[in-house]
Scaffold this motif. Structure first.
Motif, PDB file in Angstrom:
ATOM      1  N   VAL A 123       4.987   3.574  -8.748  1.00 17.78           N
ATOM      2  CA  VAL A 123       5.995   2.563  -8.382  1.00 17.78           C
ATOM      3  C   VAL A 123       6.610   1.962  -9.517  1.00 17.78           C
ATOM      4  O   VAL A 123       5.778   1.180 -10.013  1.00 17.78           O
ATOM      5  CB  VAL A 123       5.720   1.395  -7.254  1.00 17.78           C
ATOM      6  N   ILE A 124       7.362   2.532 -10.284  1.00 18.26           N
ATOM      7  CA  ILE A 124       7.644   2.102 -11.696  1.00 18.26           C
ATOM      8  C   ILE A 124       9.069   1.346 -11.779  1.00 18.26           C
ATOM      9  O   ILE A 124      10.070   2.035 -10.894  1.00 18.26           O
ATOM     10  CB  ILE A 124       7.790   3.298 -12.626  1.00 18.26           C
ATOM     11  N   THR A 155      11.117   2.303  -5.634  1.00 18.68           N
ATOM     12  CA  THR A 155      10.903   3.524  -5.123  1.00 18.68           C
ATOM     13  C   THR A 155       9.653   3.999  -5.224  1.00 18.68           C
ATOM     14  O   THR A 155       8.791   3.591  -6.442  1.00 18.68           O
ATOM     15  CB  THR A 155      11.757   4.580  -6.044  1.00 18.68           C
ATOM     16  N   VAL A 156       8.734   4.600  -4.407  1.00 18.15           N
ATOM     17  CA  VAL A 156       7.385   5.105  -4.315  1.00 18.15           C
ATOM     18  C   VAL A 156       7.809   6.525  -4.522  1.00 18.15           C
ATOM     19  O   VAL A 156       8.238   7.362  -3.834  1.00 18.15           O
ATOM     20  CB  VAL A 156       6.699   4.931  -2.962  1.00 18.15           C
ATOM     21  N   ASN A 166       0.928  -1.059   0.060  1.00 21.28           N
ATOM     22  CA  ASN A 166       0.120   0.002   0.069  1.00 21.28           C
ATOM     23  C   ASN A 166       0.925   1.329  -0.036  1.00 21.28           C
ATOM     24  O   ASN A 166       0.593   2.210   0.742  1.00 21.28           O
ATOM     25  CB  ASN A 166      -1.109   0.088   1.178  1.00 21.28           C
ATOM     26  N   GLY A 167       2.076   1.141  -0.867  1.00 26.02           N
ATOM     27  CA  GLY A 167       2.726   2.375  -0.988  1.00 26.02           C
ATOM     28  C   GLY A 167       3.646   2.540   0.210  1.00 26.02           C
ATOM     29  O   GLY A 167       4.349   3.597   0.171  1.00 26.02           O
ATOM     30  N   ARG A 168       3.804   1.863   1.035  1.00 30.38           N
ATOM     31  CA  ARG A 168       4.607   2.128   2.422  1.00 30.38           C
ATOM     32  C   ARG A 168       5.760   0.825   2.618  1.00 30.38           C
ATOM     33  O   ARG A 168       5.022  -0.173   2.407  1.00 30.38           O
ATOM     34  CB  ARG A 168       3.770   2.221   3.895  1.00 30.38           C
ATOM     35  N   THR A 185      -6.043   8.697  -3.558  1.00 28.77           N
ATOM     36  CA  THR A 185      -4.739   8.672  -4.218  1.00 28.77           C
ATOM     37  C   THR A 185      -4.413   7.408  -4.370  1.00 28.77           C
ATOM     38  O   THR A 185      -3.610   6.766  -3.854  1.00 28.77           O
ATOM     39  CB  THR A 185      -3.862   9.355  -3.271  1.00 28.77           C
ATOM     40  N   PRO A 186      -4.707   6.650  -5.621  1.00 26.78           N
ATOM     41  CA  PRO A 186      -4.112   5.362  -5.819  1.00 26.78           C
ATOM     42  C   PRO A 186      -2.880   5.404  -6.190  1.00 26.78           C
ATOM     43  O   PRO A 186      -2.074   6.424  -6.353  1.00 26.78           O
ATOM     44  CB  PRO A 186      -5.221   5.226  -7.024  1.00 26.78           C
ATOM     45  N   ILE A 187      -2.389   4.132  -6.053  1.00 23.03           N
ATOM     46  CA  ILE A 187      -1.061   3.875  -6.667  1.00 23.03           C
ATOM     47  C   ILE A 187      -0.946   3.164  -8.090  1.00 23.03           C
ATOM     48  O   ILE A 187      -1.949   2.261  -8.191  1.00 23.03           O
ATOM     49  CB  ILE A 187      -0.303   3.048  -5.676  1.00 23.03           C
ATOM     50  N   VAL A 188      -0.166   3.413  -8.746  1.00 23.49           N
ATOM     51  CA  VAL A 188       0.137   2.735 -10.039  1.00 23.49           C
ATOM     52  C   VAL A 188       1.232   2.025 -10.019  1.00 23.49           C
ATOM     53  O   VAL A 188       2.579   2.687  -9.779  1.00 23.49           O
ATOM     54  CB  VAL A 188       0.071   3.685 -11.347  1.00 23.49           C
TER      55      VAL A 188
END
Length: 461
Positions: A202-203, A192-193, A170-172, A239-242
């Motif tokens: 997160v690419i 890396t976020v 979840n981005g953390r 604020t979604p994460i891709v």
């Protein structure tokens, strides 16, 4: 462009008779990935809820990636499910270890493993759920849609460990992580976020830069358009994460795939054709974001009840994406996209659309679902001057979070005041038609969708 389809939101997990799922530990040590199960009771057979088939081969994915290391335990396919059993016919040992070699591949209506070029791997959290069975023979008769049965098993309690450092969820980053009911991905390895306006990313560090820039620029606009039309999603957050993986510049390949989970869009790219900016890839990536982002509303705010009702969310998300992309880019060719939906539905609805998943024809859920949505939009326009979003918005207010076939069709009748529309939709769903184009033409004619017939083909105006 190959591999541009996505796994839509998976159905809600079925009711269970026993909430005590197994304890599972996933451990990454260097390039080695191990999954350890500790079962709290004896059972002759344990079956994996996620036993999807590979899209390309229609073969089970797990036997190609998981190897049993515990002596005397056999993993095999029975019916629709991957199972483990004891070789001697007794109870499965209380502790079973698997060695996992993750591979990137598209799955039918399930969430795939993501591989990153730097060695990191992201696994779906619910990939590890199992249920108990009394025998191998019992496994062979379990239906492919688990929403229609009660199971003897609950969600696995999974502890995630990476010897190289904290895991990402979840981005953390988290030093210690245990999941049960959560439906998301856990990333093991370096990543890396990057926070951004409207979404974080997160690419993969080796992803061609132009793709990352396109995603960071376009995705927030799509999400904002949907929020403006439908309100805040009931799932997925503001604020979604891709999360984007890169599987390398494979020669003679241009591939994109992925799916959506609460608060998370996952994408993967592969192929030499992706390394430089191309209009076709940009358009398909925008389409993908539009479709997957739509599932925060149609798929997570509300979900379908049974797997054979996937047309509600997949076709509906397709039409949401078409309308959003046209609103954000007036040059977008919406008619061409919708014509493909009509043509594919006419081809695939010769047999019952509701049973398309069992045939491996998941495209029917997208295409015919979009055709039904077009008819609903036409009825809404005739009634109020509105569009697909106006038809959809009241249907998102389901107290139980389920938008059933009955509720969708009742909404169509309520807006159109024409019960015969429901009959034609149900005919394609349950029986198919010798001439689906004729049925589609009748639907469009009565709902005001502009079209003409050309040699029996429904051609949108």
């Amino acid at each position: 462009m190959g591999g541009a389809c996505a796994a839509g939101p998976a159905p809600h997990r079925p009711a269970v008779l026993d909430e005590s799922g197994p304890q599972v530990t996933v451990t990454r040590t260097g390039d080695r990935l191990v999954v350890d199960y500790r079962f709290g009771r004896d059972a002759p057979v344990w079956a994996f809820m996620d036993s999807a088939l590979e899209t390309d081969t229609r073969q089970p994915w797990r036997p190609r990636q998981w190897t049993v290391e515990t002596p005397g335990v056999v993993m095999e396919r029975r019916g629709h499910y991957d199972i483990v059993r004891s070789a001697d016919g007794g109870p499965v040992p209380r502790e079973v270890r698997f060695r996992v070699t993750p591979k990137a591949m598209d799955l039918e209506a399930e969430y795939p493993t993501l591989l990153f070029s730097n060695g990191a791997v992201a696994l779906p959290t619910r990939q590890l759920d199992v249920f108990a069975l009394d025998s191998v023979q019992a496994a062979e008769v379990v239906p492919d849609d688990l929403n229609r049965v009660k199971l003897d098993g609950g969600p696995s309690r999974v502890t995630w460990r990476d010897d190289s450092g904290p895991v990402l969820f979840n981005g953390r980053r988290r030093d210690a992580l245990t999941t049960t009911d959560e439906r998301s991905y856990v990333l093991l390895g370096e990543a890396t976020v990057t926070p951004g306006q409207g979404l974080s990313t997160v690419i993969d560090p080796n992803l061609p830069p132009w793709i990352g820039e396109e995603i960071r620029d376009f995705a927030p606009h799509v999400g904002q358009y949907y929020r403006d039309r439908l309100g805040a999603p009931g799932a997925g957050g503001d604020t979604p994460i891709v999360m984007v993986a890169w599987n390398g510049p494979t020669e003679r390949m241009t591939s994109m795939g992925g799916s959506v989970l609460p608060g998370l869009i996952v994408m993967s790219f592969e192929g030499r054709g992706v390394t430089t900016p191309q209009a076709e890839i940009r358009e398909r990536s925008r389409w993908f974001i539009g479709h997957e982002g739509a599932h925060f509303w149609l798929g997570q705010t509300v979900r379908y009840q049974f797997a054979d009702e996937a047309w509600i969310t997949e076709g509906g998300a397709d039409l949401m994406a078409v309308r959003a992309l046209k609103a954000l880019d007036p040059a977008y060719d919406a008619r061409n996209e919708l014509q493909s939906e009509v043509d594919d539905c006419a081809d695939l609805a010769k047999r019952p659309v509701a049973q398309a998943g069992a045939r491996g024809e998941h495209r029917a859920y997208y295409a015919c679902g979009a055709v039904f949505a077009l008819a609903a939009e036409g009825a809404q326009r005739q009634r109020t001057g509105g569009d697909w979003f106006d038809f959809l918005k009241p249907l998102l207010r389901q107290p139980d979070g389920v938008l059933s076939r009955e509720e969708w069709l009742s909404g169509l009748t309520r807006v159109s005041r024409d019960p015969s529309l429901r009959g034609d939709v149900e005919r394609l769903l349950d029986q198919g038609a010798a001439d689906p184009s004729a049925v589609i033409a009748r639907l469009f004619q009565r709902t005001g969708v502009a079209f003409r017939l050309v040699d029996g083909r429904v051609v949108l105006n």
